[in-house]
Scaffold this motif. Structure first.
Motif, PDB file in Angstrom:
ATOM      1  N   GLY A   1      -2.710  -7.095 -21.894  1.00 23.85           N
ATOM      2  CA  GLY A   1      -1.439  -6.899 -21.216  1.00 23.85           C
ATOM      3  C   GLY A   1      -1.656  -5.991 -20.017  1.00 23.85           C
ATOM      4  O   GLY A   1      -2.463  -5.058 -20.065  1.00 23.85           O
ATOM      5  N   PHE A   2      -0.961  -6.259 -18.911  1.00 21.40           N
ATOM      6  CA  PHE A   2      -1.199  -5.493 -17.690  1.00 21.40           C
ATOM      7  C   PHE A   2       0.104  -5.211 -16.953  1.00 21.40           C
ATOM      8  O   PHE A   2       1.090  -5.950 -17.071  1.00 21.40           O
ATOM      9  CB  PHE A   2      -2.166  -6.233 -16.762  1.00 21.40           C
ATOM     10  N   TYR A   3       0.078  -4.117 -16.208  1.00 13.69           N
ATOM     11  CA  TYR A   3       1.177  -3.761 -15.314  1.00 13.69           C
ATOM     12  C   TYR A   3       0.561  -3.253 -14.018  1.00 13.69           C
ATOM     13  O   TYR A   3      -0.232  -2.303 -14.026  1.00 13.69           O
ATOM     14  CB  TYR A   3       2.068  -2.678 -15.923  1.00 13.69           C
ATOM     15  N   ASN A   4       0.894  -3.892 -12.905  1.00 13.55           N
ATOM     16  CA  ASN A   4       0.359  -3.523 -11.596  1.00 13.55           C
ATOM     17  C   ASN A   4       1.502  -3.110 -10.676  1.00 13.55           C
ATOM     18  O   ASN A   4       2.483  -3.845 -10.533  1.00 13.55           O
ATOM     19  CB  ASN A   4      -0.398  -4.693 -10.967  1.00 13.55           C
ATOM     20  N   ASP A   5       1.339  -1.949 -10.059  1.00 13.18           N
ATOM     21  CA  ASP A   5       2.358  -1.407  -9.160  1.00 13.18           C
ATOM     22  C   ASP A   5       1.768  -1.348  -7.748  1.00 13.18           C
ATOM     23  O   ASP A   5       0.703  -0.749  -7.533  1.00 13.18           O
ATOM     24  CB  ASP A   5       2.767  -0.013  -9.623  1.00 13.18           C
ATOM     25  N   TYR A   6       2.450  -1.989  -6.791  1.00  8.34           N
ATOM     26  CA  TYR A   6       1.938  -2.085  -5.427  1.00  8.34           C
ATOM     27  C   TYR A   6       2.883  -1.357  -4.466  1.00  8.34           C
ATOM     28  O   TYR A   6       4.104  -1.495  -4.556  1.00  8.34           O
ATOM     29  CB  TYR A   6       1.819  -3.551  -5.001  1.00  8.34           C
ATOM     30  N   THR A   7       2.289  -0.597  -3.552  1.00 10.59           N
ATOM     31  CA  THR A   7       3.070   0.138  -2.558  1.00 10.59           C
ATOM     32  C   THR A   7       2.483  -0.083  -1.168  1.00 10.59           C
ATOM     33  O   THR A   7       1.336  -0.512  -1.017  1.00 10.59           O
ATOM     34  CB  THR A   7       3.090   1.650  -2.862  1.00 10.59           C
ATOM     35  N   ASN A   8       3.284   0.245  -0.160  1.00 14.20           N
ATOM     36  CA  ASN A   8       2.872   0.103   1.238  1.00 14.20           C
ATOM     37  C   ASN A   8       2.548  -1.336   1.613  1.00 14.20           C
ATOM     38  O   ASN A   8       1.742  -1.574   2.520  1.00 14.20           O
ATOM     39  CB  ASN A   8       1.667   0.989   1.564  1.00 14.20           C
ATOM     40  N   PHE A   9       3.159  -2.288   0.923  1.00 12.57           N
ATOM     41  CA  PHE A   9       2.934  -3.679   1.278  1.00 12.57           C
ATOM     42  C   PHE A   9       3.259  -3.894   2.756  1.00 12.57           C
ATOM     43  O   PHE A   9       4.248  -3.379   3.277  1.00 12.57           O
ATOM     44  CB  PHE A   9       3.833  -4.589   0.431  1.00 12.57           C
ATOM     45  N   ILE A  10       2.429  -4.673   3.406  1.00 10.44           N
ATOM     46  CA  ILE A  10       2.661  -5.014   4.813  1.00 10.44           C
ATOM     47  C   ILE A  10       3.561  -6.239   4.864  1.00 10.44           C
ATOM     48  O   ILE A  10       3.199  -7.313   4.368  1.00 10.44           O
ATOM     49  CB  ILE A  10       1.328  -5.279   5.527  1.00 10.44           C
ATOM     50  N   GLU A  11       4.743  -6.051   5.440  1.00 10.58           N
ATOM     51  CA  GLU A  11       5.722  -7.126   5.518  1.00 10.58           C
ATOM     52  C   GLU A  11       6.270  -7.230   6.934  1.00 10.58           C
ATOM     53  O   GLU A  11       6.188  -6.291   7.724  1.00 10.58           O
ATOM     54  CB  GLU A  11       6.879  -6.888   4.543  1.00 10.58           C
ATOM     55  N   GLU A  12       6.836  -8.379   7.237  1.00  9.82           N
ATOM     56  CA  GLU A  12       7.447  -8.595   8.541  1.00  9.82           C
ATOM     57  C   GLU A  12       8.892  -8.096   8.543  1.00  9.82           C
ATOM     58  O   GLU A  12       9.629  -8.294   7.574  1.00  9.82           O
ATOM     59  CB  GLU A  12       7.417 -10.078   8.912  1.00  9.82           C
ATOM     60  N   ARG A  13       9.257  -7.446   9.627  1.00 12.87           N
ATOM     61  CA  ARG A  13      10.637  -7.023   9.835  1.00 12.87           C
ATOM     62  C   ARG A  13      11.120  -7.585  11.166  1.00 12.87           C
ATOM     63  O   ARG A  13      10.402  -7.554  12.171  1.00 12.87           O
ATOM     64  CB  ARG A  13      10.742  -5.489   9.832  1.00 12.87           C
ATOM     65  N   THR A  14      12.351  -8.108  11.180  1.00 11.37           N
ATOM     66  CA  THR A  14      12.886  -8.793  12.350  1.00 11.37           C
ATOM     67  C   THR A  14      14.032  -8.004  12.960  1.00 11.37           C
ATOM     68  O   THR A  14      14.950  -7.576  12.254  1.00 11.37           O
ATOM     69  CB  THR A  14      13.380 -10.204  11.974  1.00 11.37           C
ATOM     70  N   ASP A  15      13.969  -7.817  14.278  1.00 18.75           N
ATOM     71  CA  ASP A  15      15.013  -7.134  15.046  1.00 18.75           C
ATOM     72  C   ASP A  15      15.637  -8.149  15.998  1.00 18.75           C
ATOM     73  O   ASP A  15      14.942  -8.750  16.823  1.00 18.75           O
ATOM     74  CB  ASP A  15      14.401  -5.972  15.830  1.00 18.75           C
ATOM     75  N   THR A  16      16.947  -8.361  15.893  1.00 21.86           N
ATOM     76  CA  THR A  16      17.632  -9.356  16.726  1.00 21.86           C
ATOM     77  C   THR A  16      18.478  -8.712  17.822  1.00 21.86           C
ATOM     78  O   THR A  16      19.362  -9.348  18.388  1.00 21.86           O
ATOM     79  CB  THR A  16      18.524 -10.252  15.846  1.00 21.86           C
ATOM     80  N   SER A  17      18.204  -7.449  18.129  1.00 26.53           N
ATOM     81  CA  SER A  17      19.022  -6.744  19.117  1.00 26.53           C
ATOM     82  C   SER A  17      18.675  -7.099  20.555  1.00 26.53           C
ATOM     83  O   SER A  17      19.459  -6.838  21.472  1.00 26.53           O
ATOM     84  CB  SER A  17      18.875  -5.228  18.925  1.00 26.53           C
ATOM     85  N   ASP A  18      17.501  -7.688  20.794  1.00 24.55           N
ATOM     86  CA  ASP A  18      17.095  -8.030  22.162  1.00 24.55           C
ATOM     87  C   ASP A  18      17.629  -9.412  22.519  1.00 24.55           C
ATOM     88  O   ASP A  18      17.206 -10.418  21.938  1.00 24.55           O
ATOM     89  CB  ASP A  18      15.567  -8.001  22.260  1.00 24.55           C
TER      90      ASP A  18
END
Length: 731
Positions: free
Chosen positions: A541-558
């Motif tokens: 049995g296992f439990y894995n905790d991940y942090t600082n994942f690199i993800e895309e963020r979108t800004d629609t203000s321009d």
């Protein structure tokens, strides 16, 4: 009384554990002259960087031997791991199989090494039509050269550094001693085979020799084949609705050479060289007539591809026996991995053109490992420490050529040419206590890494470092029953694609972010292992905790980019937990079945959650169960196996919020049958029938991100009923 699948599986586990606790150990009842294969009697190297019985390892490690690959008529890495719980490989079409997925972590989050040489991460443009012309993949491996594939399930950065966030795949090619007997000896082997899924013919010639202090090995493999087939009921038409594979042919060659010299009793040096090369060409009928926008209707589509991997390495083994270390093993390697893709087509806007897309990765890698054994009373310490470093150069070169005029135009790649450097040092202590009943392993590693854009790039340098640790223990309650637990950490340095990918698509743009930090993981694992004359098992049995994942963020203000400005940032947090079971039951011992009859069972369950949104993770595999029944005749001259694989569906809420409209991955059950026969000494004939009942199914990795109304869904299916044969002879 009616039992569910889960109840039945639990009953099997409980019964096997009970047998393991009350019966003598397995080795006492092995067939004469042949030890029965179990899930526990293998020796692995990757878990501790030293040879260890798997029963003394405090984490889940799967090992697939060359014998198992031969028995299953393996043709690529996807075939090699298809019966390993919690591990899979996707990929279809022109660019073939992709990278490994281990317990929901995939691609650059899994470390891949061949003979200690780190393999570059895959590069995928990932943008519509751009993805149709460029792919740089981890699929340049020849299965017939491999002695074993070991899979570390879970973070392994304390031993292997960056990219081992979710696990590590360690491949070892054959050495002369794997084929030779004692003293001066010569080995020659020939193998040929056919696989109907890609209509491939393969021939492999293996030569090995030991003369005095010299050992040598040469393996040459040649394969001719076609693009892997899809299921037979797909439409054989032109265009995006095409359901059949494209008429695409490939020719593949691999040469592996090794030479070792035993200088004296204490020193052994070796040189290794390998060249992998695959050439492919064909018509891309699945793109014929496709209209992207006015003026861009694609016709006369052709592909010409060249993929290669070259490496040269030198290694030295020293049995020093001094106060600082007993052994020293160091190696220095150079490797070049290159993909060259030419895509030709015609559009009204561009005329007849060729789009050349080339990716190349050059690296120099060094690794030195020291070993020291210390004995204090009834305890023993196996110390392992060392240093590793690499310098890597990655470049993309894009050119468009008008075939009507001959004019060539350089195109700007999505990421600039860049150099990467990584170095680290590590230390590990494996302690055998209480007369070897208790085995404790602790390790610590420091890594530093840097990416430097080259040429006239305006991008800034990226620097980072990481410290990772692991602590685990195994307790042997009886000779046939043990429990284990481990805490381990992993990290993944940002890839060049993470840091510097830049693209403007009219209504949107993607911006680089050189300030990204490493992704990190903490893993906890508990397990039991047991074996006796009735069989063997492992439950984890296992439990894995991940942090600082690199993800895309979108800004629609321009307003200049109404569809948004996309940037990658360290914001993601996720968790994946689950359980895996692997067991083998000897039916001849347990139920007085014919001698040599056995059954096997593996179950892999995992669940993943994006902790920021509460949604699911696309990379987590559905519940997978594999049941096998086999027979090996006491004469060892013939036998066979039947394996049934059932994979649950991945639908609706099983997909992430971003892919909530993803097409369903229906559940499926596939039946495979294999057999072998030795008609004369040293000759082996093998045959296999795969997907025997012609089930139509998709691997979930191959349809991730694909909406339900997407064209060409059938083109992503796995092959229908297919078969393979092989003939080998050892001289």
């Amino acid at each position: 009384m009616k039992f569910s699948k889960n109840t039945l599986a639990l009953a099997v586990m409980t019964a096997t554990v009970s047998l393991a606790q009350t019966s003598p150990v397995l080795a006492e009842t092995a067939l004469p002259g042949k030890e029965k294969a179990t899930v526990l009697n293998k020796v692995v190297v990757s878990a501790t960087r030293t040879e260890q019985n798997i029963e003394d390892v405090s984490s889940s490690v799967a090992s697939v031997s060359s014998e198992e690959m031969d028995a299953n008529l393996v043709t690529d890495i996807q075939d090699a791991v298809k019966y390993v719980p919690g591990v899979s490989v996707g990929g279809t079409g022109r660019f073939g199989v992709g990278g490994f997925t281990i317990r929901g972590m995939s691609e650059s989050r899994v470390k891949v090494m061949v003979d200690g040489v780190e393999q570059p991460v895959s590069y995928d443009t990932g943008l519509g039509v751009k993805a149709d012309v460029m792919k740089f993949s981890q699929n340049m491996f020849e299965m017939d050269t491999l002695a074993a594939i070991e899979v570390n399930k879970g973070p392994a950065s304390s031993l292997y550094g960056s990219d081992a966030l979710g696990g590590a795949v360690i491949m070892r090619t054959k050495n002369p001693e794997d084929l030779l007997g004692v003293g001066d000896d010569t080995y020659a082997g020939f193998k040929t085979g056919y696989n109907s899924a890609d209509e491939s013919f393969k021939q492999t010639l293996t030569l090995a020799n030991r003369s005095g202090d010299w050992e040598s090995l040469l393996i040459y493999t040649h394969t001719d084949g076609k693009e892997t087939a899809t299921h037979g009921d797909g439409a054989d038409i032109w265009g995006r609705d095409r359901g059949q594979a494209n008429p695409y042919n490939y020719s593949q060659n691999n040469v592996l050479g090794k030479l070792f010299y035993q200088v004296n009793d204490d020193h052994r040096i070796g040189v290794t060289g390998e060249l992998f090369k695959r050439d492919g060409e064909g018509r891309i009928l699945s793109n014929e007539g496709h209209t992207m926008m006015p003026g861009y209707t694609y016709t006369n589509n052709h592909a010409f591809d060249e993929d290669s991997r070259k490496r040269v390495g030198i290694e030295h083994e020293w049995l020093a026996g001094n106060q600082m270390f007993d052994t020293l093993n160091w190696q220095l390697n150079w490797q070049e991995v290159k993909s060259n893709h030419d895509t030709q087509d015609h559009t009204d806007a561009k005329g007849n053109r060729n789009r050349n897309r080339t990716g190349k990765d050059d690296s120099y890698q060094f690794d030195a490992q020291f070993g020291k054994e210390l004995i204090f009373g009834s305890s023993m310490h196996q110390l392992t420490y060392g240093v590793s470093g690499s310098k890597d150069s990655f470049s993309l070169n894009y050119t468009d050529t008008n075939l009507d005029t001959g004019e060539s135009t350089p195109k700007t790649p999505e990421i600039p040419e860049a150099d990467s450097t990584k170095w680290g040092f590590y230390a590990q202590d494996q302690m055998f206590l209480m007369d070897d009943a208790l085995v404790i392993t602790g390790g610590l590693r420091y890594d530093a890494f840097k990416a430097t854009p080259g040429g006239d790039s305006d991008y800034s340098e990226s620097k980072n470092d990481a410290v990772t640790a692991k602590l685990g223990g195994v307790y042997h309650w009886t000779p046939g029953f043990s429990t284990y637990a481990q805490f381990s950490q992993g990290f993944k340095a940002p890839t060049l694609q993470d840091l510097y990918y830049s693209y403007t698509g009219g209504s949107y743009e993607l911006l680089p972010n050189p300030d990204l930090k490493a992704e990190e993981s903490n893993s906890y694992e508990l397990g039991i292992r047991a074996e006796n004359q009735f069989g063997s098992l492992e439950l984890a049995g296992f439990y894995n905790d991940y942090t600082n994942f690199i993800e895309e963020r979108t800004d629609t203000s321009d307003p200049a980019y109404p569809d948004g400005t996309v940037t990658k940032v360290n914001v993601g947090n996720a968790e994946i937990y689950g359980a895996e079971f692997t067991g083998m039951l000897y039916l001849d011992e347990a139920f007085n079945a014919p001698v040599g009859m056995y059954s096997r069972l593996s179950i892999a369950y995992a669940n993943g959650e994006n902790k920021d949104t509460g949604g699911s993770l696309d990379t987590v595999a559905p519940l997978t169960t594999i049941v096998g029944l086999g027979y090996d005749a006491p004469s060892e001259k013939w036998g066979g196996a039947l394996d049934v694989t059932h994979v649950a569906g991945k639908t609706g809420g099983d997909w992430s919020e971003e892919n909530k409209d993803n097409m369903d991955a229906p559940s499926y059950t596939v039946v495979d049958m294999t057999a072998y026969y030795e008609p004369m000494e040293n000759m082996m004939v093998r045959g296999g029938l795969f997907n025997a009942f012609d089930k139509k199914y998709w691997l979930y990795q191959d349809i991730t991100g694909i909406p339900a109304d997407d064209q060409g869904i059938d083109r992503r299916t796995q092959p229908g009923r297919n078969w393979g044969v092989s003939l080998s002879y050892d001289f």
